[in-house]
Scaffold this motif. Sequence first.
Motif, PDB file in Angstrom:
ATOM      1  N   HIS A 118       0.699  -1.098  -0.094  1.00 50.97           N
ATOM      2  CA  HIS A 118       0.080   0.043   0.053  1.00 50.97           C
ATOM      3  C   HIS A 118       0.706   1.326   0.060  1.00 50.97           C
ATOM      4  O   HIS A 118       0.607   2.124  -0.646  1.00 50.97           O
ATOM      5  N   LEU A 119       2.006   1.275   0.805  1.00 53.98           N
ATOM      6  CA  LEU A 119       2.742   2.336   0.836  1.00 53.98           C
ATOM      7  C   LEU A 119       4.234   2.049   1.055  1.00 53.98           C
ATOM      8  O   LEU A 119       4.528   1.111   1.811  1.00 53.98           O
ATOM      9  N   ILE A 120       5.206   2.778   0.400  1.00 58.54           N
ATOM     10  CA  ILE A 120       6.620   2.738   0.546  1.00 58.54           C
ATOM     11  C   ILE A 120       6.943   3.772   1.060  1.00 58.54           C
ATOM     12  O   ILE A 120       6.886   4.948   0.475  1.00 58.54           O
ATOM     13  N   ALA A 121       7.852   3.780   1.966  1.00 56.93           N
ATOM     14  CA  ALA A 121       8.682   5.037   2.619  1.00 56.93           C
ATOM     15  C   ALA A 121      10.083   4.953   2.717  1.00 56.93           C
ATOM     16  O   ALA A 121      10.442   3.690   2.798  1.00 56.93           O
ATOM     17  N   ILE A 122      10.676   5.808   2.203  1.00 56.35           N
ATOM     18  CA  ILE A 122      12.037   5.873   2.059  1.00 56.35           C
ATOM     19  C   ILE A 122      12.515   6.935   3.073  1.00 56.35           C
ATOM     20  O   ILE A 122      12.455   8.138   2.701  1.00 56.35           O
ATOM     21  N   LEU A 123      13.429   6.564   3.923  1.00 55.51           N
ATOM     22  CA  LEU A 123      14.188   7.541   4.924  1.00 55.51           C
ATOM     23  C   LEU A 123      15.642   7.503   4.610  1.00 55.51           C
ATOM     24  O   LEU A 123      16.126   6.602   4.383  1.00 55.51           O
ATOM     25  N   THR A 124      15.970   8.597   4.718  1.00 53.90           N
ATOM     26  CA  THR A 124      17.470   8.901   4.328  1.00 53.90           C
ATOM     27  C   THR A 124      18.239   9.251   5.544  1.00 53.90           C
ATOM     28  O   THR A 124      17.734  10.156   5.979  1.00 53.90           O
ATOM     29  N   PHE A 125      19.593   8.808   5.701  1.00 57.64           N
ATOM     30  CA  PHE A 125      20.386   9.180   6.891  1.00 57.64           C
ATOM     31  C   PHE A 125      21.785   9.078   6.305  1.00 57.64           C
ATOM     32  O   PHE A 125      21.867   8.698   5.106  1.00 57.64           O
ATOM     33  N   ASP A 126      22.554   9.555   7.095  1.00 59.12           N
ATOM     34  CA  ASP A 126      24.231   9.844   6.620  1.00 59.12           C
ATOM     35  C   ASP A 126      24.750   8.332   6.528  1.00 59.12           C
ATOM     36  O   ASP A 126      25.538   8.049   5.634  1.00 59.12           O
ATOM     37  N   SER A 127      24.415   7.289   7.360  1.00 58.39           N
ATOM     38  CA  SER A 127      24.915   6.046   7.476  1.00 58.39           C
ATOM     39  C   SER A 127      24.192   4.962   8.064  1.00 58.39           C
ATOM     40  O   SER A 127      23.084   5.486   8.741  1.00 58.39           O
ATOM     41  N   ILE A 128      24.390   3.745   8.075  1.00 58.15           N
ATOM     42  CA  ILE A 128      23.814   2.993   8.591  1.00 58.15           C
ATOM     43  C   ILE A 128      23.944   2.884  10.295  1.00 58.15           C
ATOM     44  O   ILE A 128      22.830   2.661  11.000  1.00 58.15           O
ATOM     45  N   ALA A 129      25.013   3.407  10.625  1.00 66.33           N
ATOM     46  CA  ALA A 129      25.195   3.633  12.189  1.00 66.33           C
ATOM     47  C   ALA A 129      24.321   4.940  12.615  1.00 66.33           C
ATOM     48  O   ALA A 129      23.617   4.552  13.795  1.00 66.33           O
ATOM     49  N   ASP A 130      24.021   5.556  11.753  1.00 65.24           N
ATOM     50  CA  ASP A 130      22.769   6.864  11.968  1.00 65.24           C
ATOM     51  C   ASP A 130      21.420   6.055  12.115  1.00 65.24           C
ATOM     52  O   ASP A 130      20.609   6.805  12.890  1.00 65.24           O
ATOM     53  N   ILE A 131      21.109   5.284  11.041  1.00 65.14           N
ATOM     54  CA  ILE A 131      19.835   4.490  11.217  1.00 65.14           C
ATOM     55  C   ILE A 131      19.553   3.562  12.568  1.00 65.14           C
ATOM     56  O   ILE A 131      18.726   4.010  13.093  1.00 65.14           O
ATOM     57  N   GLN A 132      20.873   2.858  12.857  1.00 63.22           N
ATOM     58  CA  GLN A 132      20.804   2.147  14.183  1.00 63.22           C
ATOM     59  C   GLN A 132      20.691   2.980  15.386  1.00 63.22           C
ATOM     60  O   GLN A 132      19.746   2.856  16.125  1.00 63.22           O
ATOM     61  N   ALA A 133      21.473   3.973  15.377  1.00 61.58           N
ATOM     62  CA  ALA A 133      21.326   5.157  16.587  1.00 61.58           C
ATOM     63  C   ALA A 133      19.879   5.756  16.550  1.00 61.58           C
ATOM     64  O   ALA A 133      19.333   5.848  17.696  1.00 61.58           O
ATOM     65  N   GLY A 134      19.309   6.285  15.498  1.00 56.41           N
ATOM     66  CA  GLY A 134      18.106   6.873  15.365  1.00 56.41           C
ATOM     67  C   GLY A 134      17.034   5.974  15.748  1.00 56.41           C
ATOM     68  O   GLY A 134      15.835   6.351  16.566  1.00 56.41           O
ATOM     69  N   LEU A 135      17.112   4.410  15.320  1.00 54.97           N
ATOM     70  CA  LEU A 135      16.023   3.409  15.747  1.00 54.97           C
ATOM     71  C   LEU A 135      15.934   3.161  17.294  1.00 54.97           C
ATOM     72  O   LEU A 135      15.316   3.062  17.977  1.00 54.97           O
ATOM     73  N   GLY A 136      17.302   3.374  17.722  1.00 51.86           N
ATOM     74  CA  GLY A 136      17.576   2.939  19.280  1.00 51.86           C
ATOM     75  C   GLY A 136      17.163   3.960  20.174  1.00 51.86           C
ATOM     76  O   GLY A 136      17.162   4.115  21.388  1.00 51.86           O
ATOM     77  N   SER A 137      17.011   5.397  19.438  1.00 51.90           N
ATOM     78  CA  SER A 137      16.633   6.566  20.363  1.00 51.90           C
ATOM     79  C   SER A 137      15.216   6.555  20.845  1.00 51.90           C
ATOM     80  O   SER A 137      14.319   5.716  20.589  1.00 51.90           O
ATOM     81  N   PRO A 138      14.881   7.153  21.852  1.00 53.93           N
ATOM     82  CA  PRO A 138      13.479   7.286  22.167  1.00 53.93           C
ATOM     83  C   PRO A 138      12.314   7.632  21.266  1.00 53.93           C
ATOM     84  O   PRO A 138      11.385   7.249  21.224  1.00 53.93           O
ATOM     85  N   GLU A 139      12.858   8.469  20.084  1.00 48.44           N
ATOM     86  CA  GLU A 139      11.946   8.743  18.924  1.00 48.44           C
ATOM     87  C   GLU A 139      11.811   7.853  18.173  1.00 48.44           C
ATOM     88  O   GLU A 139      10.597   7.276  17.636  1.00 48.44           O
ATOM     89  N   GLY A 140      12.936   6.852  18.036  1.00 49.39           N
ATOM     90  CA  GLY A 140      12.717   5.704  17.151  1.00 49.39           C
ATOM     91  C   GLY A 140      12.282   4.445  17.580  1.00 49.39           C
ATOM     92  O   GLY A 140      11.291   3.885  17.154  1.00 49.39           O
ATOM     93  N   GLN A 141      12.043   4.394  18.977  1.00 53.35           N
ATOM     94  CA  GLN A 141      11.235   3.589  19.769  1.00 53.35           C
ATOM     95  C   GLN A 141      10.014   3.741  19.865  1.00 53.35           C
ATOM     96  O   GLN A 141       9.100   2.995  19.674  1.00 53.35           O
ATOM     97  N   ALA A 142       9.488   5.154  19.788  1.00 54.21           N
ATOM     98  CA  ALA A 142       8.134   5.518  19.925  1.00 54.21           C
ATOM     99  C   ALA A 142       7.598   5.142  18.257  1.00 54.21           C
ATOM    100  O   ALA A 142       6.296   4.903  18.157  1.00 54.21           O
ATOM    101  N   ALA A 143       8.418   5.579  17.400  1.00 52.68           N
ATOM    102  CA  ALA A 143       7.965   5.152  15.945  1.00 52.68           C
ATOM    103  C   ALA A 143       7.720   3.724  15.802  1.00 52.68           C
ATOM    104  O   ALA A 143       6.724   3.187  15.199  1.00 52.68           O
ATOM    105  N   ALA A 144       8.732   2.919  16.261  1.00 51.42           N
ATOM    106  CA  ALA A 144       8.641   1.535  16.200  1.00 51.42           C
ATOM    107  C   ALA A 144       7.160   0.806  17.145  1.00 51.42           C
ATOM    108  O   ALA A 144       6.657   0.026  16.612  1.00 51.42           O
ATOM    109  N   ALA A 145       6.923   1.440  18.210  1.00 50.85           N
ATOM    110  CA  ALA A 145       6.032   1.040  19.125  1.00 50.85           C
ATOM    111  C   ALA A 145       4.689   1.455  18.308  1.00 50.85           C
ATOM    112  O   ALA A 145       3.637   0.634  18.703  1.00 50.85           O
ATOM    113  N   ASP A 146       4.420   2.475  17.604  1.00 46.92           N
ATOM    114  CA  ASP A 146       3.310   3.094  16.916  1.00 46.92           C
ATOM    115  C   ASP A 146       2.818   2.125  15.657  1.00 46.92           C
ATOM    116  O   ASP A 146       1.791   1.931  15.301  1.00 46.92           O
ATOM    117  N   LEU A 147       3.737   1.232  15.218  1.00 47.90           N
ATOM    118  CA  LEU A 147       3.675   0.460  13.976  1.00 47.90           C
ATOM    119  C   LEU A 147       2.117  -0.672  14.364  1.00 47.90           C
ATOM    120  O   LEU A 147       1.496  -0.709  13.627  1.00 47.90           O
TER     121      LEU A 147
END
Length: 102
Positions: A55-84
Amino acid sequence: MARMIAMYKKPADAAAFDAHYFGTHVPIAKKIPGLRSYEVNDGGVATPGGSSDFHLIAILTFDSIADIQAGLGSPEGQAAAADLANFAQAGVDLLFFDTKEV
């Protein structure tokens, strides 16, 4: 650059999905630290053979995979994951990778 792709399968109620996704999930996800850009498809998602299961494809851009992992591990990233669980009952596939221009 690195990309995270979220591929959301077709929900039972597309209007309810869209209302929650754009009204609630996107504002949460846009607060993820390190996020450089956030794009989604405009219209249906197709394959060379016709329609797809997505239905929907989202493309999120970061500087590096390390930044993706850090972002997902942050409180904001955890809130986004919990909202799924609040709107993506049909399922979502998450992929992330480094990119290079060829």
